[in-house]
Motif scaffolding. Structure first.
Motif, PDB file in Angstrom:
ATOM      1  N   UNK A 213       0.838  -1.199   0.000  1.00 32.34           N
ATOM      2  CA  UNK A 213       0.000   0.000   0.000  1.00 32.34           C
ATOM      3  C   UNK A 213       0.871   1.247   0.000  1.00 32.34           C
ATOM      4  N   UNK A 214       1.920   1.222   0.814  1.00 32.85           N
ATOM      5  CA  UNK A 214       2.832   2.364   0.880  1.00 32.85           C
ATOM      6  C   UNK A 214       3.524   2.591  -0.462  1.00 32.85           C
ATOM      7  N   UNK A 215       4.015   1.508  -1.078  1.00 32.82           N
ATOM      8  CA  UNK A 215       4.704   1.630  -2.367  1.00 32.82           C
ATOM      9  C   UNK A 215       3.742   2.117  -3.455  1.00 32.82           C
ATOM     10  N   UNK A 216       2.557   1.575  -3.483  1.00 30.68           N
ATOM     11  CA  UNK A 216       1.573   2.012  -4.484  1.00 30.68           C
ATOM     12  C   UNK A 216       1.185   3.472  -4.264  1.00 30.68           C
ATOM     13  N   UNK A 217       1.114   3.876  -2.997  1.00 28.67           N
ATOM     14  CA  UNK A 217       0.847   5.278  -2.692  1.00 28.67           C
ATOM     15  C   UNK A 217       1.953   6.192  -3.198  1.00 28.67           C
TER      16      UNK A 217
ATOM     17  N   UNK B 154       0.858   9.763 -11.056  1.00 27.08           N
ATOM     18  CA  UNK B 154      -0.568   9.445 -10.907  1.00 27.08           C
ATOM     19  C   UNK B 154      -1.211   8.870 -12.164  1.00 27.08           C
ATOM     20  N   UNK B 155      -0.649   9.147 -13.324  1.00 23.57           N
ATOM     21  CA  UNK B 155      -1.231   8.650 -14.568  1.00 23.57           C
ATOM     22  C   UNK B 155      -0.832   7.194 -14.863  1.00 23.57           C
TER      23      UNK B 155
END
Length: 178
Positions: A16-20, A27-28
């Motif tokens: 979750x942290x890495x994806x955040x 963001x794209x």
């Protein structure tokens, strides 16, 4: 550049942290597959570390790593007299000839297996569990599966079934990919 994975104390994990981080930086970019693949890889690494730690802590003859244990488990599943050829082991374990050779050497030195010439083909050999290794291996197998059960005990039975089903789909795709 911030590369820390600040894990959310509210239940998030390192993925979750890495994806955040990706969401903030790019963001794209669609990185949603990382939620699955990253977790599979990370869970596999962490599980292997725990398994190997458990193997090192057990009394008796050594088992160097999970790969060596896989050889012993394949032989034990083969039924009496617990004999397979190196080719059968390679197919069962999906390991290279060189990788299997190293495993067999370690296991033979530790007294887990014997390697003998095949009576049918002198160019081939047979790998078997030693007679005195069987009771110790059976004890270790029980401990191995107890650790597995403990690791997945955070999941409800229906969650375990759902994860197994989803991973089965993924594995079928990977095993049949060209």
């Amino acid at each position: 550049m911030d590369t820390r994975f600040d894990i959310d104390p509210g239940g998030g994990d390192s993925m979750d942290a890495m994806l955040g981080q990706w969401q903030r930086q790019r963001p794209q970019l669609d990185v949603s597959s990382g939620g699955v693949i990253g977790r599979v890889l990370r869970a596999a690494r962490l599980t292997e570390e725990l398994m190997e730690d458990g193997l090192r802590r057990q009394e008796g003859r050594s088992i160097a790593n999970v790969g060596d244990l896989d050889v012993l488990l394949a032989l034990r599943r083969a039924s009496p007299p617990y004999v397979l050829t190196p080719g059968q082991l390679r197919e069962s374990l999906i390991v290279s000839s060189a990788g299997l050779s190293g495993r067999l050497k370690r296991l033979e030195r530790a007294g887990w297996i014997n390697r003998t010439a095949s009576p049918d083909d002198r160019r081939s050999s047979r790998v078997s569990l030693t007679e005195d290794a069987l009771p110790e291996l059976d004890r270790r197998i029980a401990a191995y599966f107890a650790l597995e059960r403990n690791l997945v005990s955070v999941l409800e039975p229906e969650e375990k079934a759902a994860v197994a089903d989803a991973l089965r789909k993924l594995l079928v795709r990977l095993e049949t990919a060209p």
